[in-house]
Every structure is written in structure tokens, then in C-alpha cells.
Design an enzyme around this catalytic site. Structure first.
Site, short mmCIF file in Angstrom:
data_model
loop_
_atom_site.label_atom_id
_atom_site.label_comp_id
_atom_site.label_asym_id
_atom_site.label_seq_id
_atom_site.Cartn_x
_atom_site.Cartn_y
_atom_site.Cartn_z
N ASP A 189 53.49 -14.94 48.23
CA ASP A 189 53.36 -13.53 48.61
C ASP A 189 51.94 -13.27 49.11
O ASP A 189 51.01 -14.00 48.75
CB ASP A 189 53.62 -12.62 47.41
CG ASP A 189 55.05 -12.76 46.90
OD1 ASP A 189 55.91 -13.18 47.68
OD2 ASP A 189 55.27 -12.45 45.71
N1 URA Z 1 56.85 -15.89 42.78
C1 URA Z 1 56.44 -14.67 43.21
O1 URA Z 1 56.86 -13.64 42.71
N2 URA Z 1 55.53 -14.66 44.21
C2 URA Z 1 55.00 -15.76 44.77
O2 URA Z 1 54.15 -15.67 45.66
C3 URA Z 1 55.46 -17.00 44.31
C4 URA Z 1 56.38 -17.04 43.31
#
Ligand code: URA
Length: 243
Positions: free
Chosen positions: A105
Site C-alpha cells: 500500500d
Molecule cells: N497488507 C496490507 O494491508 N497492506 C500492505 O501493504 C501489505 C499487506
């Protein structure tokens, strides 16, 4: 270029894993300069020798592999018209064909593998391969042993099926106060926002997330956010064996 083992040459050229390549050699599908070659350990000079698999010439495409400590604020993408992307952080002349293996993310930090090796990326991301991904996180709320049990059973995050079992470890108090827990969690899938949604499913909120490892590959603690380095030969070989 230095001499290289035939099985390594074929694997590096994307013909298959080292095990698959050994099978091709055994079956007599490979020739070097027109002569049948069956020994994986045979040495060759990629500049001079011509290798064929099933009669087709195999050129050694140059694969590159970087580990990036992704900072927050960058999209895991190759380009975007509005936001900075992880490729912007790679200051190399030749970066065409490079892409991030999977997505973190925009606010997640940590280990991101960048490569032009599509076959390796595909295998690492394939749900059937169950490659471990470990994250460090800070959670708003008190994470309990009951949460660890629920993670181990798999959680309903609103998909057709429950998540696969995840290993949740509560870390010792690290000075963030009573309201914030520090944890390490290992998952084998890569569903959208998976870690955040798993904590939501137990009524808690992820306020900081950082990936520490993916399969055998561990984030180099010497890389501060935004820094990257090439993978070593050993790291590449181990990643190939992960699959
Ligand atoms: N899980 C999440 O919620 N975000 C990420 O970036 C990776 C795994």
C-alpha cells in the site's frame, strides 16, 4: 564474461527452475555448439558458446533484481500520472522492464523486490506457492493471545473464503504506550490490504506497516527508506529455490 554452469545459464535465461533445467538436460533437449549436452555442471562462455533448447537458440537475457526499502508515499507501480511511484527511486540508466513484485500500500514501508524477471515474479506471487510474507506493525489497541489464535485459524475478511492461517507474534513493549501494540505477522497470501483487513476483523487498526521479508529474502537493515541495492547471487539463487 566469466564461464558459467550450463544449468545456471538455462535457469538465468528463464528456461525453468534449476530442477526443471536438469530434466531438460537429462532428456537430451539441450545442445552447446551443436553438441548434445547432458551435464548440468558443464561450463560455457555466454559470449562465445551457442546454447539451444529443443533446437531453439537461448540468449542470456540480463535479469536484474533490486531490493528496495519502500518509503511511505510511493505507489507500487511503474508509472502514475499523479503520484510518485517506486520506479522513481531507482537511479539506474537501464530500468526499462523493471517492475515491483507484488504491491505494498502507499503508506506501507519495507521490502519490495524489483526485477525484469517475469517468470520469477509470477512464481513468487502465485497463490499456490504459499510464499511467506512477514510484516512488522503497530496496532491501535491491545493485541491479545486470543487474536493470535484467531489469526492462526484464519479470518473472515469479507471474501468468499476465510484467509489462510497467519502467524501473529506479540512483541515486547517497545515504548509506544498502553494504547499501541507492536506485532510481527506472517501471511502466505497477498490479498488487497490483507494485514489491515485481518486486524479490522478483530476490531483493531494498523497504524504502521512494514514488510520485513518475502520467502527467503530479508530486508537489509542497512537500507534506510528510499534506498535500494542489487540482490546478491546467493539471494537470487535462494529465491529461485523458494518456488
Ligand atoms: N497488507 C496490507 O494491508 N497492506 C500492505 O501493504 C501489505 C499487506
Amino acid at each position: 564474461m566469466a564461464q558459467i554452469r550450463l544449468d545456471k545459464y538455462l535457469a538465468n535465461a528463464g528456461c525453468g527452475t534449476r530442477t526443471e533445467v536438469k530434466q531438460f538436460l537429462k532428456k537430451g533437449l539441450v545442445t552447446v555448439n551443436g553438441v548434445s549436452a547432458a551435464k548440468p555442471e558443464q561450463k560455457l562462455d555466454p559470449q562465445k558458446d551457442q546454447v539451444c533448447l529443443r533446437g531453439e537458440s537461448i540468449g542470456l537475457e540480463e535479469f536484474v533484481y533490486y531490493m528496495l526499502n519502500k518509503p511511505a508515499g510511493y505507489l507500487s507501480a511503474t508509472e502514475d500520472s499523479r503520484q510518485p511511484v517506486v520506479l522513481d527511486l531507482i537511479r539506474e540508466k537501464k530500468k526499462s522492464g523493471l517492475f515491483p513484485v507484488g504491491r505494498l500500500d502507499i503508506d506501507t514501508e519495507g521490502l519490495l523486490l524489483l526485477t525484469n524477471d517475469g517468470a520469477l515474479a509470477h512464481r513468487l506471487l502465485s497463490p499456490g506457492k504459499h510464499v511467506d510474507k512477514t510484516y512488522y506493525a503497530r496496532i491501535l489497541g491491545k493485541v491479545t493471545e486470543q487474536d493470535c489464535r484467531l489469526f492462526a485459524e484464519g479470518l473472515d475478511i469479507g471474501e468468499k473464503k476465510k484467509t489462510m492461517p497467519a502467524r501473529l507474534v506479540i512483541l515486547p513493549e517497545g515504548g509506544y504506550g498502553d494504547e499501541i501494540s507492536e506485532i510481527r505477522v506472517t501471511i502466505q497470501e497477498g490479498k488487497f490490504h490483507q494485514v489491515k483487513r485481518m486486524f479490522e476483523a478483530v476490531g483493531k487498526k494498523v497504524i504502521y506497516l512494514k514488510r520485513l521479508s518475502m520467502g527467503s529474502l530479508k530486508l537489509d537493515s542497512g537500507l534506510s527508506p528510499g534506498m535500494y541495492r542489487r540482490l546478491t547471487e546467493e539471494e537470487i539463487e535462494k529465491l529461485r529455490q523458494n518456488q
